[in-house]
Motif scaffolding. Structure first.
Motif, PDB file in Angstrom:
ATOM      1  N   UNK A 287      -8.189  14.827 -22.649  1.00  0.00           N
ATOM      2  CA  UNK A 287      -6.956  15.189 -21.954  1.00  0.00           C
ATOM      3  C   UNK A 287      -5.873  14.139 -22.210  1.00  0.00           C
ATOM      4  N   UNK A 288      -4.687  14.605 -22.550  1.00  0.00           N
ATOM      5  CA  UNK A 288      -3.560  13.689 -22.740  1.00  0.00           C
ATOM      6  C   UNK A 288      -3.139  13.114 -21.397  1.00  0.00           C
ATOM      7  N   UNK A 289      -2.800  11.829 -21.394  1.00  0.00           N
ATOM      8  CA  UNK A 289      -2.433  11.132 -20.163  1.00  0.00           C
ATOM      9  C   UNK A 289      -1.049  10.521 -20.271  1.00  0.00           C
ATOM     10  N   UNK A 290      -0.436  10.361 -19.118  1.00  0.00           N
ATOM     11  CA  UNK A 290       0.763   9.529 -19.003  1.00  0.00           C
ATOM     12  C   UNK A 290       0.292   8.185 -18.452  1.00  0.00           C
ATOM     13  N   UNK A 291       0.284   7.165 -19.310  1.00  0.00           N
ATOM     14  CA  UNK A 291      -0.320   5.880 -18.948  1.00  0.00           C
ATOM     15  C   UNK A 291       0.730   4.771 -18.922  1.00  0.00           C
ATOM     16  N   UNK A 292       0.498   3.832 -18.024  1.00  0.00           N
ATOM     17  CA  UNK A 292       1.332   2.640 -17.946  1.00  0.00           C
ATOM     18  C   UNK A 292       0.421   1.417 -17.966  1.00  0.00           C
ATOM     19  N   UNK A 293       0.785   0.414 -18.772  1.00  0.00           N
ATOM     20  CA  UNK A 293      -0.058  -0.761 -18.970  1.00  0.00           C
ATOM     21  C   UNK A 293       0.686  -2.021 -18.535  1.00  0.00           C
ATOM     22  N   UNK A 294       0.097  -2.735 -17.571  1.00  0.00           N
ATOM     23  CA  UNK A 294       0.614  -4.036 -17.170  1.00  0.00           C
ATOM     24  C   UNK A 294      -0.018  -5.090 -18.069  1.00  0.00           C
ATOM     25  N   UNK A 295       0.701  -5.518 -19.071  1.00  0.00           N
ATOM     26  CA  UNK A 295       0.168  -6.454 -20.054  1.00  0.00           C
ATOM     27  C   UNK A 295      -0.196  -5.731 -21.330  1.00  0.00           C
ATOM     28  N   UNK A 296       0.191  -6.320 -22.452  1.00  0.00           N
ATOM     29  CA  UNK A 296      -0.059  -5.668 -23.736  1.00  0.00           C
ATOM     30  C   UNK A 296      -1.190  -6.274 -24.527  1.00  0.00           C
ATOM     31  N   UNK A 358       2.719   8.764 -13.394  1.00  0.00           N
ATOM     32  CA  UNK A 358       1.640   8.319 -14.259  1.00  0.00           C
ATOM     33  C   UNK A 358       0.276   8.802 -13.777  1.00  0.00           C
ATOM     34  N   UNK A 359      -0.543   9.221 -14.743  1.00  0.00           N
ATOM     35  CA  UNK A 359      -1.934   9.552 -14.447  1.00  0.00           C
ATOM     36  C   UNK A 359      -2.785   8.291 -14.348  1.00  0.00           C
ATOM     37  N   UNK A 360      -2.378   7.267 -15.075  1.00  0.00           N
ATOM     38  CA  UNK A 360      -3.205   6.073 -15.244  1.00  0.00           C
ATOM     39  C   UNK A 360      -2.330   4.834 -15.295  1.00  0.00           C
ATOM     40  N   UNK A 361      -2.738   3.822 -14.557  1.00  0.00           N
ATOM     41  CA  UNK A 361      -2.144   2.488 -14.692  1.00  0.00           C
ATOM     42  C   UNK A 361      -3.270   1.528 -15.037  1.00  0.00           C
ATOM     43  N   UNK A 362      -3.063   0.744 -16.070  1.00  0.00           N
ATOM     44  CA  UNK A 362      -4.043  -0.242 -16.526  1.00  0.00           C
ATOM     45  C   UNK A 362      -3.483  -1.635 -16.286  1.00  0.00           C
ATOM     46  N   UNK A 363      -4.213  -2.461 -15.569  1.00  0.00           N
ATOM     47  CA  UNK A 363      -3.811  -3.845 -15.362  1.00  0.00           C
ATOM     48  C   UNK A 363      -4.649  -4.767 -16.228  1.00  0.00           C
ATOM     49  N   UNK A 364      -4.033  -5.376 -17.212  1.00  0.00           N
ATOM     50  CA  UNK A 364      -4.763  -6.293 -18.093  1.00  0.00           C
ATOM     51  C   UNK A 364      -3.861  -7.451 -18.477  1.00  0.00           C
ATOM     52  N   UNK A 365      -3.295  -8.091 -17.457  1.00  0.00           N
ATOM     53  CA  UNK A 365      -2.372  -9.197 -17.687  1.00  0.00           C
ATOM     54  C   UNK A 365      -2.984 -10.537 -17.336  1.00  0.00           C
ATOM     55  N   UNK A 366      -4.255 -10.538 -16.907  1.00  0.00           N
ATOM     56  CA  UNK A 366      -4.878 -11.782 -16.461  1.00  0.00           C
ATOM     57  C   UNK A 366      -5.618 -12.442 -17.595  1.00  0.00           C
ATOM     58  N   UNK A 367      -5.509 -13.773 -17.664  1.00  0.00           N
ATOM     59  CA  UNK A 367      -6.255 -14.556 -18.637  1.00  0.00           C
ATOM     60  C   UNK A 367      -7.305 -15.392 -17.938  1.00  0.00           C
ATOM     61  N   UNK A 368      -8.118 -16.055 -18.758  1.00  0.00           N
ATOM     62  CA  UNK A 368      -9.198 -16.841 -18.186  1.00  0.00           C
ATOM     63  C   UNK A 368      -8.743 -18.113 -17.510  1.00  0.00           C
ATOM     64  N   UNK A 369      -7.544 -18.601 -17.825  1.00  0.00           N
ATOM     65  CA  UNK A 369      -7.085 -19.856 -17.234  1.00  0.00           C
ATOM     66  C   UNK A 369      -5.738 -19.708 -16.535  1.00  0.00           C
TER      67      UNK A 369
END
Length: 502
Positions: A287-296, A358-369
């Motif tokens: 299924x096609x989604x409308x997605x938003x990503x916090x962090x590239x 948006x159908x989906x929000x992805x949060x991937x802006x955190x690093x290990x430090x």
């Protein structure tokens, strides 16, 4: 001219005095800000790192001002200003080599903090001693003391402001850290040469020039360099020796993203596969989604969605334009109508999105430090909830170690906004011995989150993780605090440890 008139004549012209005070004050702030950038690969851009560097810089200013004033009353300042500038220049030029060399010798990074402290303290204190030396030379009439001290103090403050603004807004974004420090060292030694030649003759200007050449050469070959230095990151792209098309994006020394140039569906990192499993369990395959990503990062997941779910439109907020350039120039990313990247702060970008889009929000802006704390608060999550359609999904990557204080608080905060929250991670993460940690993926929605379906999807993707929900999840969260904009001590809750990826 009488002898009394000669004695009342300042040893420096007003312009020379202003330039020395302005330049030395500006240089202290340049060293301070660049030190933060230099330390980021090893200590992270955390509140503790910033506080430590600022504290050391202030201590250097205090020490240099006090000691410089004491020395100005005991020795002729005309013989000390040149050496102060020269030694400061050599120290600044050698800083990249010394700090990165210490990091290479000590992977635990205890040594690098001590060495960095010395490399900030030495030039900071010596440069701060210039102002009282210059003030001593300009004080020829007690009736003008207030005017002279106030004027030089103001000039020094303006210099510090200019050094801060130029470094923060211009230099770090366009020039390598090593180049900034070597260039600063060269400028300081040139200033030392000019002072020495004018005061003591040309022969005294030779030694500083030789010293800066040596310091510059050592900094130029400093280990631990980057392929690209961006505004926020030291970036390297490492080829996969076992797969010709594989590339690993390394940000500040941590493996952040894996990109397969030939196959976007090849998801190397476990947490990315866990996120994909969460998305697949919540949204029908294809299924096609409308997605938003916090962090590239490496744009791994947006490109995966493009390939696996044709018609998907992804919008990405990435704060670092330099990382985006690496994505397109070195990692083969193709932006367009179905993959738009905006160079902006994620919290601000989130606030600009329409409601329920948006159908989906992805949060991937955190690093290990380092963690952008303003994306973890209840107020930020209210914005995430606002842009999601009814039953939409928020999947967020968290990283924590030790007692997992930050991760527990982040999940507890999610529960105040979304009706259903589950957490995916390695089984050891949820043990009571306090030795778990690593990546966790929290999945939140107002719609039902089927834990069994998630477990099945994780198994399909060969991710040996468990899914915690219900009572076990509540026991794990315990009495964790809710994070809000007014009080989010993320850096204190976080237990950093060098992860395999970020």
């Amino acid at each position: 001219m009488t002898t009394d008139e000669t004695q009342r004549r300042p040893a420096l012209s007003d312009l020379s005095a202003a330039l020395l005070v302005f330049g030395s004050s500006a240089a202290v702030l340049v060293v301070e800000l660049v030190a933060l950038r230099l330390l980021a690969p090893y200590l992270g851009l955390t509140l503790e790192t910033s506080t430590t560097v600022i504290g050391i810089a202030l201590a250097a200013i205090a020490l240099g001002s006090w000691a410089g004033g004491q020395a100005a009353d005991r020795v002729d300042p005309r013989r000390t200003i040149g050496p102060l500038l020269a030694v400061s220049g050599v120290a600044a030029a050698a800083t990249p080599f010394v700090v990165r060399g210490a990091a290479e010798l000590d992977r635990e990074n205890g040594l690098v903090l001590v060495v960095a402290a010395v490399m900030i303290l030495v030039p900071g204190a010596l440069l701060s001693a210039v102002t009282p030396m210059v003030t001593k030379l300009m004080l020829t009439d007690l009736g003008q003391t207030g005017t002279i001290v106030g004027r030089l103090s103001g000039i020094g403050t303006v210099g510090a402001i200019v050094g801060t603004v130029v470094t923060g807004f211009v230099l770090i974004s366009v020039v390598r850290v090593s180049t900034i420090l070597v260039g600063l060292g060269l400028a300081l030694v040139i200033a030392a040469v000019v002072v020495e030649v004018r005061v003591r003759g040309w022969r005294f200007g030779v030694l500083p020039a030789v010293l800066v050449l040596g310091g510059g050469l050592t900094a130029a070959v400093a280990p631990g360099g980057c392929d690209v230095e961006t505004t926020y990151h030291c970036v390297s792209v490492v080829p996969d020796p076992q797969h010709e098309g594989g590339r690993t994006l390394v940000l500040d020394g941590l493996r952040h993203s894996y990109v397969d140039l030939t196959d976007a569906s090849n998801l190397e990192f476990e947490y990315i596969r866990a996120m994909a499993a969460a998305i697949d369990s919540r949204h029908r395959d294809g299924t096609a989604l409308q997605a938003y990503h916090l962090g590239g990062g490496g744009l791994t997941l947006p490109q995966y969605l493009r390939e696996q779910r044709p018609g998907t439109r992804s919008l990405v907020s990435e704060i670092d334009g330099g990382v985006l350039r690496v994505d397109t120039d070195l990692l083969g990313a193709r932006t367009g109508d179905d993959l738009e990247v905006r160079v902006e702060d994620g919290r601000l970008g989130l606030g600009r999105l329409p409601d329920g889009e948006r159908d989906l929000v992805v949060g991937d802006a955190f690093g290990g430090v380092s963690v952008p704390w303003h994306l973890t608060t209840r107020e930020a999550l209210v914005q995430v909830h606002r842009v999601l359609r009814p039953g939409g999904t928020y999947a967020v990557n968290l990283i924590d170690y030790g007692d997992l204080g930050f991760a527990r608080s982040a999940v507890r905060t999610l529960q105040t906004v979304f009706e259903n929250v589950v957490v995916l991670s390695a089984a050891a993460t949820f043990d009571d011995d306090g030795h778990g940690g690593g990546n966790l993926v929290a999945v939140a929605s107002d719609g039902p989150v089927d834990a069994d379906a998630l477990r099945s999807r994780l198994e399909d993707r060969e991710v040996p993780w468990v899914v915690e929900d219900g009572g076990p999840l509540q026991r794990w969260i315990g009495d964790a605090r809710v994070l809000v904009d007014d009080f989010a001590p993320v850096d204190q809750l976080l237990t950093p440890s060098p992860p395999r990826y970020g």
